[in-house]
Motif scaffolding. Structure first.
Motif, PDB file in Angstrom:
ATOM      1  N   PHE A  63     -11.948  42.162  36.410  1.00  0.00           N
ATOM      2  CA  PHE A  63     -10.987  41.700  35.412  1.00  0.00           C
ATOM      3  C   PHE A  63     -10.447  42.865  34.576  1.00  0.00           C
ATOM      4  CE2 PHE A  63     -13.155  37.742  36.415  1.00  0.00           C
ATOM      5  CZ  PHE A  63     -12.103  36.835  36.457  1.00  0.00           C
ATOM      6  N   TYR A  64     -11.329  43.691  34.063  1.00  0.00           N
ATOM      7  CA  TYR A  64     -10.883  44.712  33.119  1.00  0.00           C
ATOM      8  C   TYR A  64     -10.106  45.847  33.791  1.00  0.00           C
ATOM      9  CZ  TYR A  64     -13.320  42.557  29.259  1.00  0.00           C
ATOM     10  OH  TYR A  64     -13.708  41.681  28.273  1.00  0.00           O
ATOM     11  N   GLN A  65     -10.346  46.100  35.060  1.00  0.00           N
ATOM     12  CA  GLN A  65      -9.605  47.152  35.746  1.00  0.00           C
ATOM     13  C   GLN A  65      -8.263  46.675  36.289  1.00  0.00           C
ATOM     14  OE1 GLN A  65     -11.713  49.568  38.602  1.00  0.00           O
ATOM     15  NE2 GLN A  65     -13.612  49.527  37.421  1.00  0.00           N
ATOM     16  N   ASN A  66      -8.045  45.379  36.358  1.00  0.00           N
ATOM     17  CA  ASN A  66      -6.844  44.856  37.005  1.00  0.00           C
ATOM     18  C   ASN A  66      -5.980  43.964  36.125  1.00  0.00           C
ATOM     19  OD1 ASN A  66      -7.151  45.668  40.038  1.00  0.00           O
ATOM     20  ND2 ASN A  66      -9.177  44.973  39.401  1.00  0.00           N
ATOM     21  N   VAL A  67      -6.447  43.631  34.945  1.00  0.00           N
ATOM     22  CA  VAL A  67      -5.685  42.774  34.047  1.00  0.00           C
ATOM     23  C   VAL A  67      -5.203  43.618  32.871  1.00  0.00           C
ATOM     24  CG1 VAL A  67      -5.737  40.739  32.571  1.00  0.00           C
ATOM     25  CG2 VAL A  67      -6.992  40.751  34.741  1.00  0.00           C
ATOM     26  N   ALA A  68      -3.891  43.690  32.702  1.00  0.00           N
ATOM     27  CA  ALA A  68      -3.303  44.596  31.715  1.00  0.00           C
ATOM     28  C   ALA A  68      -3.607  44.189  30.279  1.00  0.00           C
ATOM     29  CB  ALA A  68      -1.796  44.688  31.934  1.00  0.00           C
ATOM     30  N   ASP A  69      -3.676  42.880  30.018  1.00  0.00           N
ATOM     31  CA  ASP A  69      -3.823  42.416  28.639  1.00  0.00           C
ATOM     32  C   ASP A  69      -4.927  41.356  28.558  1.00  0.00           C
ATOM     33  OD1 ASP A  69      -3.572  41.698  26.016  1.00  0.00           O
ATOM     34  OD2 ASP A  69      -1.421  41.274  26.090  1.00  0.00           O
ATOM     35  N   PRO A  70      -6.190  41.764  28.503  1.00  0.00           N
ATOM     36  CA  PRO A  70      -7.282  40.787  28.431  1.00  0.00           C
ATOM     37  C   PRO A  70      -7.169  39.853  27.235  1.00  0.00           C
ATOM     38  CG  PRO A  70      -8.136  42.960  28.955  1.00  0.00           C
ATOM     39  CD  PRO A  70      -6.691  43.144  28.591  1.00  0.00           C
TER      40      PRO A  70
ATOM     41  N   ARG B  76      -4.911  37.115  28.295  1.00  0.00           N
ATOM     42  CA  ARG B  76      -5.279  36.384  29.505  1.00  0.00           C
ATOM     43  C   ARG B  76      -6.590  35.607  29.396  1.00  0.00           C
ATOM     44  NH1 ARG B  76      -0.968  35.424  32.710  1.00  0.00           N
ATOM     45  NH2 ARG B  76       0.430  37.224  32.558  1.00  0.00           N
ATOM     46  N   PHE B  77      -7.647  36.268  28.900  1.00  0.00           N
ATOM     47  CA  PHE B  77      -8.928  35.566  28.965  1.00  0.00           C
ATOM     48  C   PHE B  77      -9.842  35.763  27.771  1.00  0.00           C
ATOM     49  CE2 PHE B  77      -9.440  39.531  31.443  1.00  0.00           C
ATOM     50  CZ  PHE B  77     -10.537  40.116  30.815  1.00  0.00           C
ATOM     51  N   HIS B  78      -9.599  36.727  26.916  1.00  0.00           N
ATOM     52  CA  HIS B  78     -10.466  36.871  25.740  1.00  0.00           C
ATOM     53  C   HIS B  78     -10.383  35.653  24.824  1.00  0.00           C
ATOM     54  CE1 HIS B  78     -10.890  41.565  25.702  1.00  0.00           C
ATOM     55  NE2 HIS B  78     -11.706  40.978  26.556  1.00  0.00           N
ATOM     56  N   ASP B  79     -11.533  35.258  24.287  1.00  0.00           N
ATOM     57  CA  ASP B  79     -11.604  34.176  23.312  1.00  0.00           C
ATOM     58  C   ASP B  79     -10.998  32.870  23.826  1.00  0.00           C
ATOM     59  OD1 ASP B  79     -12.748  36.011  21.416  1.00  0.00           O
ATOM     60  OD2 ASP B  79     -10.730  36.823  21.137  1.00  0.00           O
ATOM     61  N   ARG B  80     -11.189  32.631  25.115  1.00  0.00           N
ATOM     62  CA  ARG B  80     -10.770  31.393  25.762  1.00  0.00           C
ATOM     63  C   ARG B  80     -11.924  30.863  26.607  1.00  0.00           C
ATOM     64  NH1 ARG B  80      -5.386  32.087  29.159  1.00  0.00           N
ATOM     65  NH2 ARG B  80      -5.808  29.853  29.414  1.00  0.00           N
TER      66      ARG B  80
ATOM     67  N   GLY C 159      -4.315  31.944  33.702  1.00  0.00           N
ATOM     68  CA  GLY C 159      -5.087  33.116  33.344  1.00  0.00           C
ATOM     69  C   GLY C 159      -5.270  34.013  34.549  1.00  0.00           C
ATOM     70  N   CYS C 160      -6.516  34.364  34.872  1.00  0.00           N
ATOM     71  CA  CYS C 160      -6.845  35.253  35.984  1.00  0.00           C
ATOM     72  C   CYS C 160      -7.946  34.616  36.819  1.00  0.00           C
ATOM     73  CB  CYS C 160      -7.326  36.606  35.478  1.00  0.00           C
ATOM     74  SG  CYS C 160      -6.374  37.296  34.135  1.00  0.00           S
ATOM     75  N   MET C 161      -7.865  34.826  38.133  1.00  0.00           N
ATOM     76  CA  MET C 161      -8.836  34.198  39.026  1.00  0.00           C
ATOM     77  C   MET C 161      -9.445  35.233  39.957  1.00  0.00           C
ATOM     78  SD  MET C 161      -8.286  30.930  41.537  1.00  0.00           S
ATOM     79  CE  MET C 161      -9.638  30.214  42.459  1.00  0.00           C
ATOM     80  N   LEU C 162     -10.762  35.198  40.086  1.00  0.00           N
ATOM     81  CA  LEU C 162     -11.494  36.079  40.991  1.00  0.00           C
ATOM     82  C   LEU C 162     -12.227  35.239  42.012  1.00  0.00           C
ATOM     83  CD1 LEU C 162     -12.773  38.833  41.818  1.00  0.00           C
ATOM     84  CD2 LEU C 162     -14.545  38.363  40.107  1.00  0.00           C
ATOM     85  N   GLU C 163     -12.011  35.516  43.300  1.00  0.00           N
ATOM     86  CA  GLU C 163     -12.709  34.827  44.367  1.00  0.00           C
ATOM     87  C   GLU C 163     -13.698  35.798  44.998  1.00  0.00           C
ATOM     88  OE1 GLU C 163      -8.658  33.129  45.903  1.00  0.00           O
ATOM     89  OE2 GLU C 163     -10.287  31.944  46.766  1.00  0.00           O
ATOM     90  N   MET C 164     -14.967  35.398  45.041  1.00  0.00           N
ATOM     91  CA  MET C 164     -16.017  36.303  45.487  1.00  0.00           C
ATOM     92  C   MET C 164     -16.430  36.097  46.934  1.00  0.00           C
ATOM     93  SD  MET C 164     -18.487  36.524  42.146  1.00  0.00           S
ATOM     94  CE  MET C 164     -19.494  37.803  42.908  1.00  0.00           C
ATOM     95  N   CYS C 165     -15.912  35.079  47.619  1.00  0.00           N
ATOM     96  CA  CYS C 165     -16.335  34.792  48.986  1.00  0.00           C
ATOM     97  C   CYS C 165     -15.292  35.234  50.000  1.00  0.00           C
ATOM     98  CB  CYS C 165     -16.608  33.299  49.152  1.00  0.00           C
ATOM     99  SG  CYS C 165     -18.131  32.774  48.363  1.00  0.00           S
ATOM    100  N   TYR C 166     -15.768  35.567  51.185  1.00  0.00           N
ATOM    101  CA  TYR C 166     -14.893  35.994  52.271  1.00  0.00           C
ATOM    102  C   TYR C 166     -14.438  34.826  53.153  1.00  0.00           C
ATOM    103  CZ  TYR C 166     -16.393  40.805  51.412  1.00  0.00           C
ATOM    104  OH  TYR C 166     -16.638  42.033  50.857  1.00  0.00           O
ATOM    105  N   ASN C 167     -15.023  33.649  52.973  1.00  0.00           N
ATOM    106  CA  ASN C 167     -14.761  32.530  53.879  1.00  0.00           C
ATOM    107  C   ASN C 167     -13.906  31.462  53.237  1.00  0.00           C
ATOM    108  OD1 ASN C 167     -16.396  33.231  56.227  1.00  0.00           O
ATOM    109  ND2 ASN C 167     -18.112  33.111  54.805  1.00  0.00           N
ATOM    110  N   PRO C 168     -12.819  31.026  53.877  1.00  0.00           N
ATOM    111  CA  PRO C 168     -12.208  31.670  55.038  1.00  0.00           C
ATOM    112  C   PRO C 168     -11.458  32.922  54.624  1.00  0.00           C
ATOM    113  CG  PRO C 168     -10.865  29.837  54.316  1.00  0.00           C
ATOM    114  CD  PRO C 168     -12.088  29.835  53.439  1.00  0.00           C
ATOM    115  N   THR C 169     -11.065  33.731  55.588  1.00  0.00           N
ATOM    116  CA  THR C 169     -10.309  34.948  55.316  1.00  0.00           C
ATOM    117  C   THR C 169      -8.931  34.817  55.952  1.00  0.00           C
ATOM    118  OG1 THR C 169     -12.339  36.253  55.300  1.00  0.00           O
ATOM    119  CG2 THR C 169     -10.271  37.442  55.598  1.00  0.00           C
ATOM    120  N   PRO C 170      -7.812  34.860  55.188  1.00  0.00           N
ATOM    121  CA  PRO C 170      -7.820  34.988  53.742  1.00  0.00           C
ATOM    122  C   PRO C 170      -8.092  33.640  53.076  1.00  0.00           C
ATOM    123  CG  PRO C 170      -5.573  34.823  54.497  1.00  0.00           C
ATOM    124  CD  PRO C 170      -6.442  34.831  55.736  1.00  0.00           C
ATOM    125  N   THR C 171      -8.553  33.692  51.821  1.00  0.00           N
ATOM    126  CA  THR C 171      -8.724  32.461  51.064  1.00  0.00           C
ATOM    127  C   THR C 171      -7.371  31.992  50.563  1.00  0.00           C
ATOM    128  OG1 THR C 171      -9.206  33.802  49.127  1.00  0.00           O
ATOM    129  CG2 THR C 171     -11.082  32.952  50.367  1.00  0.00           C
TER     130      THR C 171
END
Length: 281
Positions: free
Chosen positions: A132-139, A142-146, A249-261
């Protein structure tokens, strides 16, 4: 036989005498993982004849035998072994103990006896945060205090709760999963380790999700397969309700299945948190 009752007798990686050292990626549904290639590239650049091998299994006893090899250097651990492996290790780092899940095994030498010690840590928590912090310009926007949303009920979900609570200023953390018992276990363990309590909210129905504030950060810790059971359909409906809210906001997917998600409702598709992939809308 594996822990799941499947014959894994032919699944153990074959030794390769040309290697000096080797490690493993230990888990199920890992054939699409880029981890072995990632490690191979680094070792090649360093001039090392090392390799990370896939060991697709949930057979803990067989894995414990494999890692006794003198040339073993460590392992990555993924679903469904992140929690079950912990009791078999000699040491756990603070993050590993507090999260209640191990995704990395490294070696130490006992200073008194010289014996090898198997140590567990959790790097998912750092990977989630940095995604999140390396890829989101304005935390702040987007996600702080939410509120935040975690999808799943396993070791990765515990890591996500830890990162969101400790570092990402989540006001509340919604938990969505097909199995209420798994959610209850996550809530109980996180609370026992000091990062849960009233801030954790199990969202079980779309109606409940409709009444709640939109999450700023979403961490999906389960494969993006089409639902089949009634419980899976309900969980999918809850997720779609959250994704359909106007404020994104921002979404992170941690699984490889299926590829692509798949992504939906204007939310981005992200890859593996351990590789620091997160995108914004």
């Amino acid at each position: 036989m594996s822990a799941a009752g499947v014959d894994m007798s032919n699944a153990a990686p074959k030794p390769q005498t040309q290697l000096d050292r080797h490690g493993y990626l230990f888990g199920l549904k890992i054939q699409a993982s880029m981890s072995p290639l990632f490690h191979k590239t680094i070792y090649s650049e360093l001039g090392l004849r090392w390799e990370q091998k896939l060991f697709e299994s949930a057979d803990i006893p067989q894995f414990l035998q494999l890692i006794k090899d003198p040339n073993f250097y460590g392992a990555s651990v993924t679903m469904p072994n992140k929690v079950s492996i912990m009791k078999h290790l000699d040491e756990l780092t603070e993050e590993c103990r507090e999260v209640g899940a191990c995704n990395t095994i490294f070696l130490k030498q006992d200073p008194a006896t010289g014996a090898r010690r198997y140590c567990g840590t959790n790097t998912d928590v750092v990977g989630i945060r940095e995604s999140f912090y390396q890829n989101v310009a304005d935390p702040d926007a987007r996600f702080h205090d939410r509120p935040a949303l975690v999808i799943g009920g396993g070791g990765a979900a515990r890591s996500a709760v830890y990162a969101l609570h400790k570092w990402m200023r989540a006001t509340r953390i919604y938990l969505v999963n097909r199995d209420p018992a798994e959610v209850a276990a996550v809530m109980e363990e996180c609370t026992a380790h000091g990062y849960g309590g009233e801030r954790l909210v199990h969202v079980a129905t779309p109606e409940e999700a409709e009444r709640l504030e939109a999450p700023g950060a979403i961490v999906a810790c389960v494969p993006d397969f089409s639902p089949r059971t009634p419980e899976e359909h309900t969980a999918r409906a809850v997720i779609r309700t959250f994704l359909g809210k106007e404020r994104k906001g921002c979404m992170l997917e941690m699984c490889y299945n299926p590829t692509p998600t798949r992504s939906s409702a204007g939310w981005p598709r992200a890859r593996d948190g351990r590789s620091s992939w997160a995108r914004r809308r």
